[in-house]
Design an enzyme around this catalytic site. Structure first.
Site, short mmCIF file in Angstrom:
data_model
loop_
_atom_site.label_atom_id
_atom_site.label_comp_id
_atom_site.label_asym_id
_atom_site.label_seq_id
_atom_site.Cartn_x
_atom_site.Cartn_y
_atom_site.Cartn_z
N HIS A 124 61.82 14.22 33.32
CA HIS A 124 61.76 13.44 32.08
C HIS A 124 62.26 12.03 32.42
CE1 HIS A 124 63.18 12.22 28.05
NE2 HIS A 124 62.45 13.18 27.54
N ASP A 201 69.57 18.85 34.69
CA ASP A 201 69.17 18.48 33.34
C ASP A 201 68.69 19.77 32.67
OD1 ASP A 201 67.61 17.92 31.15
OD2 ASP A 201 66.50 16.27 32.07
N GLN A 204 65.86 21.60 28.44
CA GLN A 204 64.90 22.62 28.00
C GLN A 204 65.38 24.03 28.30
OE1 GLN A 204 62.45 22.04 26.11
NE2 GLN A 204 62.41 19.81 26.29
N LYS A 227 68.12 20.60 20.58
CA LYS A 227 67.06 21.48 21.08
C LYS A 227 67.47 22.95 21.00
CE LYS A 227 65.38 17.94 24.27
NZ LYS A 227 64.15 17.40 23.71
N CYS A 369 57.23 11.70 27.79
CA CYS A 369 58.32 11.07 28.56
C CYS A 369 58.30 11.50 30.02
CB CYS A 369 59.69 11.38 27.96
SG CYS A 369 59.92 10.73 26.33
#
Ligand code: PLP
Length: 411
Positions: A124, A201, A204, A227, A369
Site C-alpha cells: 500500500h 503492516d 488487512q 478495519k 493505493c
C-alpha cells in the site's frame, strides 16, 4: 460455521445494513477499506461523551481516572489480542499510516548513507512513500521484493536482495489488493539472520488472522481500528520493548516527557515516550468495545466464515467468462484472505463500480493505493470485493446477478 439465523442476528447489530441505496438493499463489500460498526461500538461513543469525557493521565479527579482506566484497558486488550509480552509495547497512533511514518521518522536518526531498506511490490502507498522519503533524505537504498505472476512474493529474489546493509524490511501481512497472506515468519527469520529489523503492516490482517507477535517474532506490527469494527483515526503500533527503548521519539510535547527545563528534556518511559499530546481518547475507548465484539463472536469463527464466503464467491464469479481475477489462483486458502480483485474484459473498473453502486452494491474500484502493483499487472485499476462477518451467500448471488447486468449494460 454460522447458521443463517446466527448471521442475521449479527447483521441486526449493524444499523447501517438497514440503509437503502437508490431504493436497493445495501450490499456493503468494501470492508478492506473500512468495516461497518456494530451498535455496541456506536453506543460506546455516545456513552463516552455523555458519561466519561475528560483528559487522561493528568487529573486526580474521578472522571480523569475513569477515562485513563478505559484507555489503559484497551491497551491491555490489544496486548492480549496480538499476544505481546508487555502492555507498554502497544503504542496508540492515528492508524497504520502514522505508525509506519513513526518508525520511518525515528529511524532517520539511525539510517546512514548506503544503508538498505526492503519493501515489496505488493505494498500500500502507506508502506512505500515513508521509506522512499527516508531513503531520499539519507542517501539510503530502497529495494523492492518482486512478485511472481500469480501475485506471490518471489522469496528467492528476496534472499538475493537482503544483505548486512539492510536495516529494516517493511512488508504487509496481507495484500490489500490480492488478499494474499505473506509468509511473515519466514521473512522474519531471514531478515534477523542478516541483523535487519522487520515491520509488518497488518492493516488487512487484524480482522482476518489470529495474531501472535511473539510467535512471528516481528519487531514492529501495526494496524488500524477502523478495519476491525472500530472507529477511524486510531490505530496501534507494537514494538519490541528493547527496540522501542532505544528508538528516538517521533513527536515532542506534553505526555512524552519526564522532566523539562529550558536546558534539557528527558523522556517518559514506554509507551508514553511515543504518545505526545492528547490522544484520541474516545477512539481508544470505543476500539475496546470493537475488540469485545470480536472476542464475543470469536476471531477464528469469523475467519472460517469469511473463508467460506470467499470460496463461494470465487466459484460463483468464475462462471462469468470475461472475468479476470488477480491473486486468486489459490488452492491453499490459509494463504488467502477475504479479498477478491478482478476486472471484466474490455470494461473499465469505474463503470463497473458505478453500475454496481446503482444496484446497492458498495465495492472499491481503482488503484487501491497500490499503483506499483497496478503497473505490474498492466492495469489502471481493478474492482475489489472484500467480505466481513455480516456478508451473506445471498449477497454473493446478488453480486453475481448484478455483474451479469453490468456486462449487458456495458456491451
Ligand atoms: C495494507 C494497508 N496498509 C496500510 C493502510 C493504511 O491504513 P490507514 O489508512 O488506516 O492508515 C491500508 C488501508 O487501506 C492498507 O490496506
Amino acid at each position: 460455521m454460522f447458521s443463517k439465523k446466527e448471521i442475521n442476528i449479527i447483521r441486526d447489530k449493524f444499523p447501517i445494513l438497514k440503509e437503502k441505496v437508490y431504493s436497493n438493499k445495501l450490499v456493503y463489500v468494501d470492508n478492506a477499506a473500512t468495516t461497518q460498526k456494530p451498535i455496541q461500538v456506536i453506543n460506546a461513543s455516545k456513552y463516552f461523551y455523555s458519561k466519561v469525557n475528560s483528559n487522561i493521565h493528568r487529573g486526580v479527579y474521578y472522571l480523569s481516572q475513569k477515562s485513563t482506566t478505559f484507555v489503559e484497558n484497551t491497551r491491555k486488550k490489544l496486548k492480549k489480542f496480538i499476544n505481546a509480552k508487555y502492555s507498554s509495547e502497544i503504542l496508540f497512533t492515528k492508524g497504520t499510516t502514522e505508525s509506519i511514518n513513526l518508525i520511518a521518522t525515528s529511524l532517520s536518526n539511525v539510517i546512514q548513507k548506503g544503508d538498505e531498506i526492503i519493501i515489496s511490490y505488493l505494498e500500500h502507498h502507506s508502506n512505500i512513500v515513508p521509506w522512499q522519503i527516508l531513503c531520499k533524505n539519507k542517501n539510503a537504498i530502497l529495494k523492492i521484493i518482486p512478485i511472481k505472476k500469480d501475485g506471490f512474493l518471489d522469496l528467492e529474489k528476496f534472499e538475493n536482495l537482503i544483505s548486512k546493509k539492510t536495516k529494516i524490511v517493511s512488508i504487509s501481512h496481507i495484500s490489500n489488493v490480492l488478499g494474499i497472506v505473506n509468509p511473515i515468519k519466514y521473512i522474519v527469520k531471514i531478515s534477523h539472520s542478516y541483523g535487519s529489523m522487520v515491520l509488518v503492516d497488518g492493516a488487512q490482517a487484524s480482522s482476518d488472522l489470529c495474531l501472535n507477535v511473539q510467535d512471528l517474532d516481528v519487531d514492529f506490527y501495526t494496524f488500524s481500528a477502523h478495519k476491525m469494527y472500530g472507529p477511524t483515526g486510531i490505530g496501534m503500533l507494537y514494538g519490541k520493548k528493547e527496540i522501542l527503548n532505544n528508538l528516538y521519539p517521533y513527536q515532542f510535547g506534553g505526555e512524552m516527557i519526564k522532566e523539562v527545563s529550558f536546558k534539557k528534556t528527558t523522556y517518559s518511559d514506554l509507551p508514553f515516550k511515543f504518545e505526545a499530546g492528547t490522544p484520541n481518547i474516545e477512539g481508544i475507548f470505543v476500539w475496546g468495545e470493537a475488540l469485545n465484539f470480536i472476542e464475543d463472536i470469536g476471531l477464528l469463527k469469523i475467519q472460517i466464515y469469511k473463508k467460506n464466503l470467499i470460496k463461494y464467491a470465487l466459484k460463483k464469479l468464475s462462471y462469468i467468462k470475461e472475468i479476470k481475477f488477480y491473486g486468486c489462483k489459490i488452492t491453499d486458502f490459509s494463504k488467502k484472505s477475504s479479498i477478491i480483485s478482478f476486472n471484466l474484459k474490455n470494461k473499465h473498473c469505474f463503470d463497473i463500480g458505478c453500475i454496481l453502486d446503482k444496484l446497492g452494491i458498495s465495492v472499491r474500484t481503482g488503484s487501491m493505493c497500490a499503483q506499483p502493483l497496478m503497473n505490474f499487472f498492466k492495469v489502471t485499476g481493478m474492482v475489489r470485493l472484500s467480505f466481513s462477518i455480516y456478508n451473506t451467500f445471498e449477497e454473493i448471488d446478488y453480486i453475481f446477478e448484478s455483474l451479469l447486468k453490468v456486462r449487458k449494460i456495458l456491451k
